[in-house]
Design a protein around this motif. Structure first.
Motif, PDB file in Angstrom:
ATOM      1  N   ILE A 201       0.816  -1.203   0.000  1.00 14.03           N
ATOM      2  CA  ILE A 201       0.000   0.000   0.000  1.00 14.03           C
ATOM      3  C   ILE A 201       0.854   1.259   0.000  1.00 14.03           C
ATOM      4  CG2 ILE A 201      -1.666   1.324   1.378  1.00 14.03           C
ATOM      5  CD1 ILE A 201      -2.622  -1.568   2.316  1.00 14.03           C
ATOM      6  N   GLY A 202       0.497   2.163  -0.899  1.00 15.43           N
ATOM      7  CA  GLY A 202       1.166   3.456  -0.908  1.00 15.43           C
ATOM      8  C   GLY A 202       1.590   3.877  -2.306  1.00 15.43           C
ATOM      9  N   TYR A 227      -2.595  -1.160  -3.507  1.00 17.09           N
ATOM     10  CA  TYR A 227      -3.520  -0.046  -3.369  1.00 17.09           C
ATOM     11  C   TYR A 227      -2.742   1.235  -3.085  1.00 17.09           C
ATOM     12  CZ  TYR A 227      -7.344   2.898  -1.799  1.00 17.09           C
ATOM     13  OH  TYR A 227      -8.224   3.931  -1.670  1.00 17.09           O
ATOM     14  N   GLY A 228      -3.225   2.317  -3.642  1.00 19.15           N
ATOM     15  CA  GLY A 228      -2.589   3.605  -3.397  1.00 19.15           C
ATOM     16  C   GLY A 228      -3.321   4.683  -4.185  1.00 19.15           C
ATOM     17  N   PRO A 229      -2.872   5.916  -4.053  1.00 21.22           N
ATOM     18  CA  PRO A 229      -3.507   6.999  -4.814  1.00 21.22           C
ATOM     19  C   PRO A 229      -3.398   6.708  -6.314  1.00 21.22           C
ATOM     20  CG  PRO A 229      -1.941   7.860  -3.208  1.00 21.22           C
ATOM     21  CD  PRO A 229      -1.754   6.390  -3.237  1.00 21.22           C
ATOM     22  N   MET A 252      -8.835   0.859   0.552  1.00 27.90           N
ATOM     23  CA  MET A 252      -7.914   0.418   1.598  1.00 27.90           C
ATOM     24  C   MET A 252      -8.474  -0.811   2.310  1.00 27.90           C
ATOM     25  SD  MET A 252      -5.070   1.556   3.176  1.00 27.90           S
ATOM     26  CE  MET A 252      -4.177   1.168   4.675  1.00 27.90           C
ATOM     27  N   TYR A 283      -3.505  12.282   2.569  1.00 30.98           N
ATOM     28  CA  TYR A 283      -2.902  10.978   2.295  1.00 30.98           C
ATOM     29  C   TYR A 283      -3.033  10.072   3.517  1.00 30.98           C
ATOM     30  CZ  TYR A 283       0.321   7.351   0.911  1.00 30.98           C
ATOM     31  OH  TYR A 283       0.855   6.132   0.595  1.00 30.98           O
ATOM     32  N   TYR A 287      -5.003   6.771   3.019  1.00 27.73           N
ATOM     33  CA  TYR A 287      -4.088   5.665   2.671  1.00 27.73           C
ATOM     34  C   TYR A 287      -3.206   5.202   3.820  1.00 27.73           C
ATOM     35  CZ  TYR A 287      -5.505   7.315  -1.916  1.00 27.73           C
ATOM     36  OH  TYR A 287      -6.249   7.699  -2.995  1.00 27.73           O
ATOM     37  N   GLU A 314       2.112   7.551   6.523  1.00 31.40           N
ATOM     38  CA  GLU A 314       1.647   6.277   5.950  1.00 31.40           C
ATOM     39  C   GLU A 314       1.364   5.217   7.012  1.00 31.40           C
ATOM     40  OE1 GLU A 314       4.756   7.430   4.863  1.00 31.40           O
ATOM     41  OE2 GLU A 314       6.247   5.974   5.532  1.00 31.40           O
TER      42      GLU A 314
END
Lengths: 353, 189
Positions: A201-202, A227-229, A252, A283, A287, A314
């Motif tokens: 993730i990120g 997964y991330g932006p 998420m 963020y 996330y 994060e």
């Protein structure tokens, strides 16, 4: 170096084989192993990324890591395995854990380790990468460990030097020893990665750690969910050849749900000038990994982070230092994994002379 | 009699019962040499030496009725041939007891050039200073390249350079036997 962000998508054969001499200044986009199979014949003398390393070889490195871990647990942490060998670490980027980790690995194996950092070398006088490497080679380097801000730089170096080259991180492209230590850490807790759900993730766009991990984890049979932006997801991910088993999550919650491992990536604030994100606060809200979200994962799921962490962005501090975090263990395992890699490559380098 | 299930073709040098008798004899010799089992520890050299060490310990325990410390050692990081040694994974060494001031018997399946034993002695000494280091092997095939000899030998087998000794053990190979085989290459240790 032109290549920055499409390393995941194109399963390229980098021009790093000994057989190919001559300057390589362009990226090898479009060159696939199937069109140039003769470039890839068996165990390589370099470790540049995991895409070209066989599952058997990865397994052997991980088994050798068991042996190296035992050496690190001894009262006398020194062996003569690489006595008389010289390892040079050439770092063109700031680093604490990776450089120290390689240095310790080399020293426990009995090698002499020389650290060269760009800021304190003739690079500041304008010496080219190639000339720097040639200078080092004429001093009889047995293994060269290189970190460089430009993707592909270690491949370029490897094509011009006889000594084995280890990529310790190149731009946004690859960081194979980090992926190996992540594999080792997961394996030591879960018994293996095959069939496990690993959420990454990120910021995958700029993450060399994520890229090498995608290769390593999918090769060893893990189910990887990313997964991330949207702005920080490599668009090539969807049609990446050879990356079977990588799924994009829509949220998420979906990514973390029933995961065996949650691997958080560092938001590289130094690379965020391009305006991929509205704000760090947003963020973190959308996330970031916090205790509530971690509850969605399997009980006892591992929390990993390649470091250095931006706590509160994060990953929340309580999760980063909680019972499920294995982040410090990752660092400890890094030394053993790098010992295994240095030992293997030094042997290959020695047999070629 | 012994090599019925073996896929390796060769001349049987020791059958299963001969292996068993040799190990029992060596156990008695160890006790005689060391004046009893006091302080005695066995360290097998990976990988077949470890199984043999455990069997010797079993024989010693059966004779003396007291437990014997057994360890396993991978001398790979101490060898003098990096380009060969580095092609296989390093295995963890398991010596979970103090070797300081005790008689320690290194155990291996085949004694050949002596280079593995040299490496094993260096590795062992990194764990402490034993009172003495002794060597027990199932087969001594000759061709020493270092001034090393075994204290306890199951069988001396004169061999030619193009021959090799294959030791099969129940735990790893499903049967016990020692074979003399022809090989174009050097035996890998």
């Amino acid at each position: 170096m032109a290549r920055t962000r499409n390393a995941v998508a194109t399963r390229e054969a980098p021009p790093a084989r000994r057989s190919r001499k001559g300057p390589v200044t362009k990226t090898p986009e479009g060159i696939s192993p199937s069109t140039q199979p003769e470039l890839w014949t068996g165990p390589d003398r370099h470790l540049l990324d995991l895409d070209h390393v066989s599952t058997q070889e990865i397994t052997e490195i991980l088994r050798s890591t068991d042996g190296m871990k035992e050496v690190l647990s001894r009262r006398v942490r020194k062996t003569p395995a690489l006595r008389g060998k010289t390892i040079v670490t050439l770092f063109f980027e700031a680093s604490t854990r990776t450089r120290v980790s390689f240095e310790q690995a080399g020293k426990v194996l009995g090698a002499d380790v020389i650290n060269v950092t760009a800021s304190a070398s003739s690079v500041t006088k304008g010496e080219s990468l190639l000339n720097t490497v040639r200078t080092l080679e004429s001093m009889h380097v047995d293994v060269l460990v290189i970190r460089h801000p430009h993707s592909g730089a270690p491949y370029f170096v490897a094509s011009h030097i006889d000594a084995p080259v280890v990529n310790a991180g190149d731009g946004t492209h690859a960081h194979p020893t980090q992926a190996l230590l992540d594999l080792y850490t997961i394996e030591s807790h879960l018994g293996g990665v095959a069939g496990k759900k690993i959420a990454i993730i990120g910021d995958l766009l700029y993450s060399r750690v994520a890229r090498s991990n995608l290769w390593g984890l999918t090769k060893m049979g893990a189910n990887v969910v990313v997964y991330g932006p949207p702005t920080l997801m490599p668009p090539e991910l969807d049609n990446a050849e050879g990356l079977d088993g990588v799924v994009r999550a829509a949220s998420m919650e979906e990514a973390v749900d029933e995961a065996d491992v949650v691997m958080m990536l560092r938001i590289q604030r130094e690379r965020q000038a391009a305006g991929h994100l509205p704000s760090m606060r947003e963020y973190s809200r959308v996330y970031g990994l916090n205790a509530r979200r971690l509850k969605l994962a399997k009980p006892g799921a591992l929390v990993m982070h390649p470091g250095p962490m931006n706590e509160g962005i994060e990953i929340s501090p309580d999760v980063a230092h909680g019972a499920q975090a294995v982040i410090e263990e990752q660092v400890a395992n890094g030394v053993a994994v790098r010992m295994a890699v240095l030992y293997m490559l030094a042997a290959r380098g020695a047999s070629g002379r | 009699m012994a090599s019925g299930t073996s896929e390796i073709q060769g001349k049987v040098i020791l059958s299963a019962s001969e292996v068993r008798r040799a190990l029992i004899r060596i156990a008695h010799e160890m006790l005689e040499r060391n004046g009893g089992p006091q302080g005695l520890a066995l360290v097998g050299i990976k990988k077949r030496g470890v199984q043999i060490a455990h069997r010797l310990a079993g024989a010693l325990e059966a004779i003396e009725g007291q437990p014997i410390d057994v360890g396993g050692l991978d001398p790979r990081l101490y060898r003098d041939d990096l380009e060969v040694a580095g092609t296989k994974p390093v295995q963890p060494t398991e010596i979970n007891f103090d070797v300081e001031n005790r008689p320690v018997v290194l155990v291996d399946d085949v004694l050949y050039t002596g280079r593995t034993i040299r490496a094993a002695m260096d590795a062992l000494i990194d764990f402490g200073r034993p009172a003495s280091i002794q060597l027990a092997v199932l087969v001594d095939r000759g061709h020493r390249e270092l001034p090393i000899r075994a204290d306890f030998v199951g069988k001396n087998v004169p061999t030619a350079g193009n021959e090799a000794i294959r030791v099969l053990l129940q735990e790893l190979d499903g049967e016990d036997s020692v074979l003399l085989v022809r090989t174009p290459e050097e035996e890998s240790v």
